[in-house]
Design a protein around this motif. Sequence first.
Motif, PDB file in Angstrom:
ATOM      1  N   LYS A   1       9.295  -2.431  24.351  1.00  0.00           N
ATOM      2  CA  LYS A   1      10.148  -3.081  23.360  1.00  0.00           C
ATOM      3  C   LYS A   1       9.791  -2.629  21.948  1.00  0.00           C
ATOM      4  CE  LYS A   1      11.925  -7.556  21.866  1.00  0.00           C
ATOM      5  NZ  LYS A   1      11.903  -7.167  20.429  1.00  0.00           N
ATOM      6  N   LEU A   2       8.498  -2.479  21.671  1.00  0.00           N
ATOM      7  CA  LEU A   2       8.076  -2.003  20.359  1.00  0.00           C
ATOM      8  C   LEU A   2       8.616  -0.601  20.102  1.00  0.00           C
ATOM      9  CD1 LEU A   2       6.364  -2.152  17.768  1.00  0.00           C
ATOM     10  CD2 LEU A   2       4.405  -1.349  19.124  1.00  0.00           C
ATOM     11  N   ALA A   3       8.534   0.277  21.097  1.00  0.00           N
ATOM     12  CA  ALA A   3       9.048   1.634  20.940  1.00  0.00           C
ATOM     13  C   ALA A   3      10.552   1.621  20.728  1.00  0.00           C
ATOM     14  CB  ALA A   3       8.688   2.467  22.168  1.00  0.00           C
ATOM     15  N   GLN A   4      11.264   0.751  21.453  1.00  0.00           N
ATOM     16  CA  GLN A   4      12.710   0.654  21.283  1.00  0.00           C
ATOM     17  C   GLN A   4      13.055   0.148  19.889  1.00  0.00           C
ATOM     18  OE1 GLN A   4      13.438  -1.918  24.643  1.00  0.00           O
ATOM     19  NE2 GLN A   4      14.134  -0.231  25.954  1.00  0.00           N
TER      20      GLN A   4
ATOM     21  N   ALA B   1       9.380   8.024  18.634  1.00  0.00           N
ATOM     22  CA  ALA B   1       9.599   6.717  19.252  1.00  0.00           C
ATOM     23  C   ALA B   1      10.501   6.838  20.474  1.00  0.00           C
ATOM     24  CB  ALA B   1      10.195   5.744  18.242  1.00  0.00           C
ATOM     25  N   ARG B   2      11.478   7.708  20.394  1.00  0.00           N
ATOM     26  CA  ARG B   2      12.376   7.933  21.515  1.00  0.00           C
ATOM     27  C   ARG B   2      11.605   8.457  22.741  1.00  0.00           C
ATOM     28  NH1 ARG B   2      16.709  12.753  21.677  1.00  0.00           N
ATOM     29  NH2 ARG B   2      17.619  12.342  23.725  1.00  0.00           N
ATOM     30  N   ALA B   3      10.672   9.368  22.509  1.00  0.00           N
ATOM     31  CA  ALA B   3       9.836   9.873  23.601  1.00  0.00           C
ATOM     32  C   ALA B   3       8.971   8.763  24.186  1.00  0.00           C
ATOM     33  CB  ALA B   3       8.958  11.019  23.105  1.00  0.00           C
ATOM     34  N   ASP B   4       8.452   7.880  23.316  1.00  0.00           N
ATOM     35  CA  ASP B   4       7.651   6.751  23.791  1.00  0.00           C
ATOM     36  C   ASP B   4       8.474   5.811  24.664  1.00  0.00           C
ATOM     37  OD1 ASP B   4       5.400   7.682  22.547  1.00  0.00           O
ATOM     38  OD2 ASP B   4       5.517   6.320  20.833  1.00  0.00           O
ATOM     39  N   VAL B   5       9.741   5.618  24.296  1.00  0.00           N
ATOM     40  CA  VAL B   5      10.618   4.757  25.095  1.00  0.00           C
ATOM     41  C   VAL B   5      10.701   5.270  26.527  1.00  0.00           C
ATOM     42  CG1 VAL B   5      13.002   4.002  25.442  1.00  0.00           C
ATOM     43  CG2 VAL B   5      11.978   3.864  23.176  1.00  0.00           C
ATOM     44  N   ALA B   6      10.942   6.574  26.675  1.00  0.00           N
ATOM     45  CA  ALA B   6      11.033   7.164  28.015  1.00  0.00           C
ATOM     46  C   ALA B   6       9.711   7.031  28.767  1.00  0.00           C
ATOM     47  CB  ALA B   6      11.437   8.628  27.916  1.00  0.00           C
ATOM     48  N   SER B   7       8.604   7.252  28.060  1.00  0.00           N
ATOM     49  CA  SER B   7       7.285   7.161  28.693  1.00  0.00           C
ATOM     50  C   SER B   7       7.000   5.741  29.175  1.00  0.00           C
ATOM     51  CB  SER B   7       6.203   7.617  27.704  1.00  0.00           C
ATOM     52  OG  SER B   7       4.919   7.459  28.259  1.00  0.00           O
ATOM     53  N   TYR B   8       7.287   4.750  28.343  1.00  0.00           N
ATOM     54  CA  TYR B   8       7.016   3.363  28.727  1.00  0.00           C
ATOM     55  C   TYR B   8       7.976   2.875  29.802  1.00  0.00           C
ATOM     56  CZ  TYR B   8       3.731   3.086  24.844  1.00  0.00           C
ATOM     57  OH  TYR B   8       2.665   3.296  23.984  1.00  0.00           O
ATOM     58  N   GLN B   9       9.192   3.383  29.821  1.00  0.00           N
ATOM     59  CA  GLN B   9      10.105   3.034  30.909  1.00  0.00           C
ATOM     60  C   GLN B   9       9.530   3.493  32.251  1.00  0.00           C
ATOM     61  OE1 GLN B   9      13.733   4.909  29.515  1.00  0.00           O
ATOM     62  NE2 GLN B   9      14.594   2.958  28.798  1.00  0.00           N
TER      63      GLN B   9
END
Length: 479
Positions: free
Chosen positions: A192-195, A232-240
């Motif tokens: 959520k933080l990354a999003q 941040a977009r890359a982090d979103v994919a990683s955390y998903q």
Amino acid sequence: MTFKTHKLACLLVVSPLFLAGCNLAPDYQKPDAAIPTALPKGEAYDKAYQQGANGKSAAQVPWQHFVQDTRLQKVIALALANNRDLAQTVADVAAARATYKGEYADQFPEIDAGVSGTREKSSDGQISSSYEATLGLSSYEIDLFGKARNMTKMELETYLSSAETARAAKITLIGETATAWLTLAADKSLLKLAQDTAASAQKTMAISKKRLELGVDSRVDLSSAETTYQSARADVASYQTQVAQDINALNLLVGQSLDAALLPGNLPTDGGWLAQVPAGISSKVLLERPDVLAAEHTLKAANADIGVARAAYFPTLSLTASGGLASSALSDLFSGGASHIWSVAPSATLPIFDWGANSAEVAYTKAERDKDIAAYQYTLQTAFQETADALARRGTIEEQLSAQRALVSAAQKSYDLYFKRYKAGIDSFEDALTYQRTLYSAQQTLISTRLTELSNRVTLYRVLGGGLAGTKDEKPVSQ
């Protein structure tokens, strides 16, 4: 047959059962614990002893009281009921108990009853019949020197060790399930933080693009804004990915696919999902940990095995005996017309030359006993080290959390200030970007620190022996 003859036969069968009074196993001496009598004290530990309530030890707190979130309680209950790895361990306990019961039964003579009959024709043409009904025992080894009793003791201690190992496995499963559930919550918070950061960066990038069109910003500012957005977009994919893998790990622990309603949301800010863990000063609590008790039972089994090996030096006495009725007519066998029959056949074996085999076996069992003493002490030392580490983390984590919260607050204020100055045209976007990155990193670390704090509660609860108080299988049954 006279009454005296009957009496003599009974004595020959029964009296050896009362001769087994010699036990060659060494007296069991509990080894030195090889750990300090008190848990560590000092600056890193002191605050850890100030938490918890009611003066109870962790081992006295049922896990249902330690875990205060109803969803997590249900998940742990499912894991204890369905985890396949735990099921294997429990089956091992059942097998060990059956082995012990079989060895226990071997201490006593096996009584068999039989009825037989023969009918034959001799060379002179005469046909004869004979019938017998007997009750007796065959090749029963009388336990004169405690061999059978020590073998039974060894199997009992092996069973008790496996039962304690199963208890330890349950405590470990409770801890692993709770930690996996908390990790999922932390990764959801990071996602959520990354999003949120990606959405904020995208808005900032749109502002920079408009300012570039107006000639206020340079392409450097736009590129900097895009860097934050793409990161941040890359982090979103990683955390998903991580969230999906966390759910898979939970499903494996639970042994089934979990209902979405049982999964956590984001990490709480107050740590309210778990109770504080009471920690006393004395290290004696470690002596009751299931893994420590399992190691001691293994040691006791090795001690009994020495008695088994020593018994090989001495004679063995076996007994075959039977008594019953015999008649030439089947109809007379149980109607009072039969004759009484009996037989007693004792045998003794004395080892004379074994070329050192018995001595080698005794030396081997003593070495195994010494190894198990070291294993018991090492298990205690490991328990002490695990507890000390957990207490050190507990004693300092609140200070770290406080500092991290303050860092996030300061980074938020700095970013807000510099972003306003950027929008006002006072500063370049590079200054705002620096504090945006600092804020994002500080927020990620805060989430990780909150997970560390909750995970530490789970670890401390586990290493102090918590987990099974109040459950039906709190202690294994020896008989």
